[in-house]
Design a protein around this motif. Sequence first.
Motif, PDB file in Angstrom:
ATOM      1  N   ASN A 183       0.854  -1.189   0.000  1.00 34.74           N
ATOM      2  CA  ASN A 183       0.000   0.000   0.000  1.00 34.74           C
ATOM      3  C   ASN A 183       0.887   1.235   0.000  1.00 34.74           C
ATOM      4  O   ASN A 183       1.630   1.469   0.956  1.00 34.74           O
ATOM      5  CB  ASN A 183      -0.898  -0.021   1.241  1.00 34.74           C
ATOM      6  N   CYS A 184       0.856   2.004  -1.092  1.00 29.76           N
ATOM      7  CA  CYS A 184       1.775   3.138  -1.201  1.00 29.76           C
ATOM      8  C   CYS A 184       1.116   4.332  -1.869  1.00 29.76           C
ATOM      9  O   CYS A 184       0.039   4.229  -2.440  1.00 29.76           O
ATOM     10  CB  CYS A 184       3.033   2.741  -1.965  1.00 29.76           C
TER      11      CYS A 184
ATOM     12  N   THR B 237       1.037   2.431   5.290  1.00 27.56           N
ATOM     13  CA  THR B 237       0.954   3.202   4.043  1.00 27.56           C
ATOM     14  C   THR B 237       2.327   3.822   3.790  1.00 27.56           C
ATOM     15  O   THR B 237       2.732   4.755   4.473  1.00 27.56           O
ATOM     16  CB  THR B 237      -0.113   4.306   4.146  1.00 27.56           C
TER      17      THR B 237
END
Length: 263
Positions: free
Chosen positions: A4-5, A34
Amino acid sequence: MKPNCFVIKCGGSTLAALPDAFFDDMKRLQEEGTIPVIVHGGGPAISGTLEKLGIETEFVGGLRKTNEAVLDVVEMVLSGQINKEIVRKIQLSGAKALGLSGVDGRLIQVKPVANAHEVGLVGDVTHVNNELIEGILAMGFIPVIAPVGLGADGGQRYNINADTAAGAVASHLGVERMIVVTDVPGIMKTVDGEKVVLPTVTVQQTEDMIASGEIYGGMIPKVRAAVQCIQGDVQEVVIVNGAEPGVLSKVLKEGTIGTRIVK
């Protein structure tokens, strides 16, 4: 599983002024799962170093005219000085970071820009090795990317506009959101004699504002690059002031800050 970026583009003129709180905010997001991917510029530092070395520099349409001598300085300042400065700051906050340029692992491949006869060794991105970025993310590191790329043969280096590079990285990673961190709070408009931040604009509205001169100078490549990366899974690009406390969390969790450029 794909990490998740989100992608951050950090302006060169902003870097020196970013408070420690910015990096603390980044660490909190990383701990929550994140992870940012940072693509940075460094225009003022490059200009300062060129001046010290007595190498002339000029801009054509917002792009630095680049020959081999200028390129040596661009790579030294971006991939060396600034890249490692950002990595150190991130690590001081307790987060993990790994610095690299578009040359490493052939991360960013480019072709000469259309007006190469005017600007020299400046590249447009043709491919990003997103598997390399995803591998770094999977190991728990924040990738910090300097915008120097390689031509198709892998031998020639090219200077890349940092906004353009960040847009291409976001597009190839297919992230939902890209954040452009600058020293301005967003796209400004004069209303009744006062400058106000536009909370949301569409792609078409940005083009209209560029045509009318409301968006001008250094904001044009930022906005254009933002528009370029609104494709695939990218839904929006947010232009914010990096000095604002908790700015990244505010964008990601509240969406109440800066200017959102949407499809």
